[in-house]
Design a protein around this motif. Structure first.
Motif: not given
Length: 113
Positions: A55-59, A96-112
Motif C-alpha cells: 500500500k505504501a508503494g514499495c513494489f 518508514a514507507a508509510e511515513q513517506g506517504l504522509q504529507p509534510r507540514p508546510r512551513e509557515a509562510e511569511t509575507t513581505p
C-alpha cells in the motif's frame, strides 16, 4: 515474482556487501540480513507487513524499493547491536514507507512587509 522474494532479493546484496567488509560488526549485520531474507521468503504474501509495504508503494515497477529511509534502515541493520529480529526489520521498513506517504507540514509562510 512474489513480493516476499523481491524483499529477500533486495536484502541479499546488502548482506554480501557486509560480508565483504572486515570486522565483527559487519559479520553481525550480514547475519542479520541473511536471517531476514530467509524469514521473509517464508511469509505469506497476505501478511499484514507485506500488505502495508504494498500500500505504501514499495513494489512499484515490479521490484522492491523501500525508499531512502528504508535503505538506511537496511544498511544499518544489526551493525551497532543485534536488537530485534527479522519481523522487526520488516516492521521498521513498513513504518518508514508509510511515513513517506504522509504529507509534510508546510512551513509557515511569511509575507513581505
Amino acid at each position: 515474482m512474489l513480493r516476499t522474494c523481491m524483499i529477500a532479493d533486495y536484502l541479499r546484496p546488502y548482506a554480501q556487501w557486509r560480508i565483504d567488509r572486515p570486522g565483527p560488526r559487519n559479520v553481525r549485520a550480514a547475519i542479520g540480513l541473511i536471517d531476514a531474507a530467509a524469514y521473509v521468503e517464508h511469509l505469506d504474501e497476505s501478511s499484514r507487513v507485506i500488505v502495508r509495504m504494498a500500500k505504501a508503494g514499495c513494489f512499484a515497477l515490479g521490484r522492491f524499493n523501500p525508499g531512502a529511509e528504508g535503505e538506511q534502515i537496511i544498511r544499518a541493520w544489526h551493525y551497532d547491536d543485534a536488537a530485534g529480529g527479522p519481523a522487526d526489520l520488516l516492521e521498521a521498513l513498513a513504518s518508514a514507507a508509510e511515513q513517506g506517504l504522509q504529507p509534510r507540514p508546510r512551513e509557515a509562510e511569511t509575507t513581505p512587509a
